[in-house]
Write a protein that holds these residues in place. Structure first.
Motif, PDB file in Angstrom:
ATOM      1  N   ILE A 284       0.815  -1.205   0.000  1.00  0.00           N
ATOM      2  CA  ILE A 284       0.000   0.000   0.000  1.00  0.00           C
ATOM      3  C   ILE A 284       0.853   1.261   0.000  1.00  0.00           C
ATOM      4  O   ILE A 284       0.595   2.206  -0.727  1.00  0.00           O
ATOM      5  N   GLY A 285       1.888   1.272   0.845  1.00  0.00           N
ATOM      6  CA  GLY A 285       2.698   2.483   0.973  1.00  0.00           C
ATOM      7  C   GLY A 285       2.078   3.463   1.945  1.00  0.00           C
ATOM      8  O   GLY A 285       1.121   3.159   2.647  1.00  0.00           O
ATOM      9  N   GLY A 286       2.606   4.659   2.010  1.00  0.00           N
ATOM     10  CA  GLY A 286       2.139   5.651   2.963  1.00  0.00           C
ATOM     11  C   GLY A 286       1.161   6.632   2.352  1.00  0.00           C
ATOM     12  O   GLY A 286       0.901   6.633   1.160  1.00  0.00           O
ATOM     13  N   ALA A 287       0.626   7.492   3.214  1.00  0.00           N
ATOM     14  CA  ALA A 287      -0.333   8.497   2.764  1.00  0.00           C
ATOM     15  C   ALA A 287       0.348   9.849   2.663  1.00  0.00           C
ATOM     16  O   ALA A 287       1.346  10.108   3.320  1.00  0.00           O
ATOM     17  N   GLU A 288      -0.192  10.726   1.833  1.00  0.00           N
ATOM     18  CA  GLU A 288       0.391  12.041   1.643  1.00  0.00           C
ATOM     19  C   GLU A 288      -0.356  13.125   2.420  1.00  0.00           C
ATOM     20  O   GLU A 288       0.258  14.054   2.940  1.00  0.00           O
ATOM     21  N   ALA A 289      -1.664  13.042   2.524  1.00  0.00           N
ATOM     22  CA  ALA A 289      -2.450  14.072   3.198  1.00  0.00           C
ATOM     23  C   ALA A 289      -2.356  13.931   4.712  1.00  0.00           C
ATOM     24  O   ALA A 289      -2.058  12.859   5.234  1.00  0.00           O
ATOM     25  N   ALA A 290      -2.628  15.026   5.424  1.00  0.00           N
ATOM     26  CA  ALA A 290      -2.631  15.001   6.882  1.00  0.00           C
ATOM     27  C   ALA A 290      -3.859  14.256   7.380  1.00  0.00           C
ATOM     28  O   ALA A 290      -4.930  14.288   6.757  1.00  0.00           O
ATOM     29  N   ALA A 291      -3.700  13.602   8.514  1.00  0.00           N
ATOM     30  CA  ALA A 291      -4.799  12.837   9.096  1.00  0.00           C
ATOM     31  C   ALA A 291      -5.899  13.767   9.595  1.00  0.00           C
ATOM     32  O   ALA A 291      -5.635  14.842  10.134  1.00  0.00           O
ATOM     33  N   LYS A 292      -7.147  13.339   9.419  1.00  0.00           N
ATOM     34  CA  LYS A 292      -8.303  14.085   9.895  1.00  0.00           C
ATOM     35  C   LYS A 292      -9.087  13.218  10.867  1.00  0.00           C
ATOM     36  O   LYS A 292      -9.482  12.107  10.537  1.00  0.00           O
ATOM     37  N   CYS A 293      -9.316  13.726  12.066  1.00  0.00           N
ATOM     38  CA  CYS A 293     -10.044  12.977  13.088  1.00  0.00           C
ATOM     39  C   CYS A 293     -10.933  13.912  13.884  1.00  0.00           C
ATOM     40  O   CYS A 293     -10.527  15.049  14.194  1.00  0.00           O
ATOM     41  N   GLY A 294     -12.130  13.461  14.220  1.00  0.00           N
ATOM     42  CA  GLY A 294     -13.028  14.263  15.029  1.00  0.00           C
ATOM     43  C   GLY A 294     -13.322  15.603  14.396  1.00  0.00           C
ATOM     44  O   GLY A 294     -13.622  15.716  13.207  1.00  0.00           O
ATOM     45  N   ALA A 295     -13.182  16.657  15.188  1.00  0.00           N
ATOM     46  CA  ALA A 295     -13.463  18.008  14.696  1.00  0.00           C
ATOM     47  C   ALA A 295     -12.279  18.616  13.960  1.00  0.00           C
ATOM     48  O   ALA A 295     -12.391  19.726  13.422  1.00  0.00           O
ATOM     49  N   SER A 296     -11.139  17.916  13.931  1.00  0.00           N
ATOM     50  CA  SER A 296      -9.933  18.384  13.233  1.00  0.00           C
ATOM     51  C   SER A 296      -9.566  19.811  13.629  1.00  0.00           C
ATOM     52  O   SER A 296      -9.260  20.655  12.787  1.00  0.00           O
ATOM     53  N   THR A 297      -9.586  20.085  14.942  1.00  0.00           N
ATOM     54  CA  THR A 297      -9.301  21.430  15.439  1.00  0.00           C
ATOM     55  C   THR A 297      -7.811  21.738  15.482  1.00  0.00           C
ATOM     56  O   THR A 297      -7.421  22.909  15.525  1.00  0.00           O
ATOM     57  N   GLY A 298      -6.979  20.708  15.531  1.00  0.00           N
ATOM     58  CA  GLY A 298      -5.552  20.929  15.701  1.00  0.00           C
ATOM     59  C   GLY A 298      -5.172  21.284  17.121  1.00  0.00           C
ATOM     60  O   GLY A 298      -3.994  21.541  17.413  1.00  0.00           O
ATOM     61  N   GLN A 299      -6.144  21.283  18.029  1.00  0.00           N
ATOM     62  CA  GLN A 299      -5.921  21.596  19.438  1.00  0.00           C
ATOM     63  C   GLN A 299      -6.134  20.352  20.284  1.00  0.00           C
ATOM     64  O   GLN A 299      -7.139  19.659  20.136  1.00  0.00           O
ATOM     65  N   ALA A 300      -5.191  20.102  21.173  1.00  0.00           N
ATOM     66  CA  ALA A 300      -5.292  18.905  22.015  1.00  0.00           C
ATOM     67  C   ALA A 300      -6.439  19.024  23.007  1.00  0.00           C
ATOM     68  O   ALA A 300      -6.682  20.087  23.586  1.00  0.00           O
ATOM     69  N   ALA A 301      -7.155  17.933  23.211  1.00  0.00           N
ATOM     70  CA  ALA A 301      -8.232  17.883  24.201  1.00  0.00           C
ATOM     71  C   ALA A 301      -7.630  17.867  25.596  1.00  0.00           C
ATOM     72  O   ALA A 301      -6.610  17.223  25.835  1.00  0.00           O
TER      73      ALA A 301
END
Length: 421
Positions: free
Chosen positions: A21-38
């Motif tokens: 498969i290889g790796g991915a190029e785009a940044a991971a998106k999870c939840g609200a994708s705020t970029g701020q740690a909970a």
């Protein structure tokens, strides 16, 4: 039962996709994708996998862990991080019961997610039902995993997988498929059960079938093939891991059987090395089921799964079908919890919310996946198949619906919730 050799083969059969498969190029998106740690009060979610023992059977749990790390780095569950506690059942029913009690009673887990075990389903059904906690499992293998109200795997399971492959052959060669033989290792609640869906389906069409269960530790591939041919089958299914299947195909090649019988196998043969291992003789002659869409499809969810594993998993974590299953289990759980009032998240509210999932869509699945309030769960029952072609496994277009008679109640429930017409 030589479980070690069987499970190691299953892992090899899907784990080899990591290199393909290889790796991915785009940044991971999870939840609200705020970029701020909970940073709020943690929500405890558990998971049970099998690590120390015959083989490391934990790919699904590792993917769930990676997703929850990504989620926590992007706002968590409306500000609350997930404390994901992954436990090893050691391939031991007693230990499986102990870690389940630890997670549920001692740690107060609101749900279990990403489970992957041959042991967990049977050992812990009682506590799951008594505590009314939902398990959104990644990988179910034995029959027990698909016959519980509180256990919902995201994978299809070996029985559905075999049945879909047979249906594809039946439809591809009208009038030719009447008698089926299925090879299976003799593991209770796995071996013969994995073949029975295909056998019952062909009988429903006026055909006939038989299962040949064998001890893989003392397998005589030539004898198995000759025993199967004595039944005069039109199809032979090799319902085993790759390492067990290869000598069976070699024995069949010695008998020059590629054009005398149609050959197939479940998703345990969906391995990029499988076509090379069996050789050019089998080009265009073997149908292999896929539990989910092709891992290298390049679709948004496929790419995000890889991005999550690359950014938040370990480089040694498999990028395989089981990993896809764990990613999906974690994602559907997180997206469901994000709809709740974060101040009122507890086991009862989470159980109710998860049972309210009646249409979760992803390009990794062929059709919407669901939990619902059904008495048992086998929602992943439609998927593509692949053909061995030019040294590769090439996915055929479209998805095959598993018409296993055992799924009659599942299909009726799907009509009730609008998933099936």
């Amino acid at each position: 039962m030589h479980l070690k050799s069987i499970v190691t083969g299953v892992l090899l059969a899907v784990g080899a996709f990591a290199a393909a498969i290889g790796g991915a190029e785009a940044a991971a998106k999870c939840g609200a994708s705020t970029g701020q740690a909970a940073s709020g009060e943690p929500i405890v979610i558990g998971g049970i996998v099998s690590i120390v023992g015959p083989a490391d059977f934990s790919s699904s749990g590792k993917a769930a862990a990676a997703y929850f790390k990504c989620l926590n780095a992007n706002g968590g569950i409306n500000g609350r991080p997930v404390e994901y506690m992954l436990e090893d059942d050691g391939w031991n029913p007693e230990q499986a019961s102990q870690v389940a009690a630890k997670l549920i009673k001692d740690k107060g887990a609101v749900a279990l997610v990403g489970n992957m075990s041959f042991i967990d389903c049977g050992a812990n059904q009682g506590i799951y039902e008594a505590e009314d906690i939902m398990v959104v499992a990644g990988v179910g293998v034995p029959r027990d995993c698909f016959f519980q109200k509180n256990y919902a795997p995201t994978n299809a399971g070996p029985r559905v997988s075999n049945t879909k492959a047979l249906i594809d052959l039946y439809n591809s060669y009208p009038g030719e498929i009447k008698k089926v033989v299925c090879f299976a290792p003799n593991i209770p609640n796995v071996g013969e059960w994995s073949c029975n869906g295909a056998i019952e389906w062909i009988k429903s069409k006026g055909g006939d079938g038989m299962t040949i269960a064998f001890d893989p530790g003392s397998m005589d591939a030539t004898s198995l093939v000759l025993q199967a041919m004595a039944f005069e089958p039109d199809v032979i299914s090799v319902s085993t891991p790759k390492e067990i299947a290869v000598p069976i195909f070699a024995a069949a090649e010695e008998q020059d059987l590629a054009d005398k019988v149609h050959w197939m196998g479940p998703a345990s043969l969906y391995n990029p090395d499988f076509p090379t291992a069996i050789g050019d003789y089998w080009n265009g002659k073997v149908t292999v089921d896929m539990e989910m869409n092709a891992a290298d499809a390049g679709t948004p969810d496929m790419d995000n799964w890889l991005a999550v594993m690359d950014e938040y998993g370990s480089s040694s974590d498999p990028r395989d079908t089981f990993s896809q299953a764990g990613y999906l289990a974690a994602r559907v759980t997180a997206e469901t919890l994000m709809k709740l009032d974060p101040a009122k998240i507890d086991r009862p509210t989470v159980t109710a919310a998860l049972r309210g999932v009646t249409r979760f869509e992803s390009d990794i699945f062929c059709k919407p996946w669901y939990i619902g309030d059904a008495p048992r769960h086998n929602a992943n029952n439609s998927g593509p198949v692949a053909m061995v072609k030019d040294g590769k496994l090439v996915a055929k277009p479209g998805c095959i619906d598993a018409e296993d008679p055992e799924l009659a109640d599942v299909h009726e429930y799907e009509k009730k919730i609008g998933i099936r017409q």
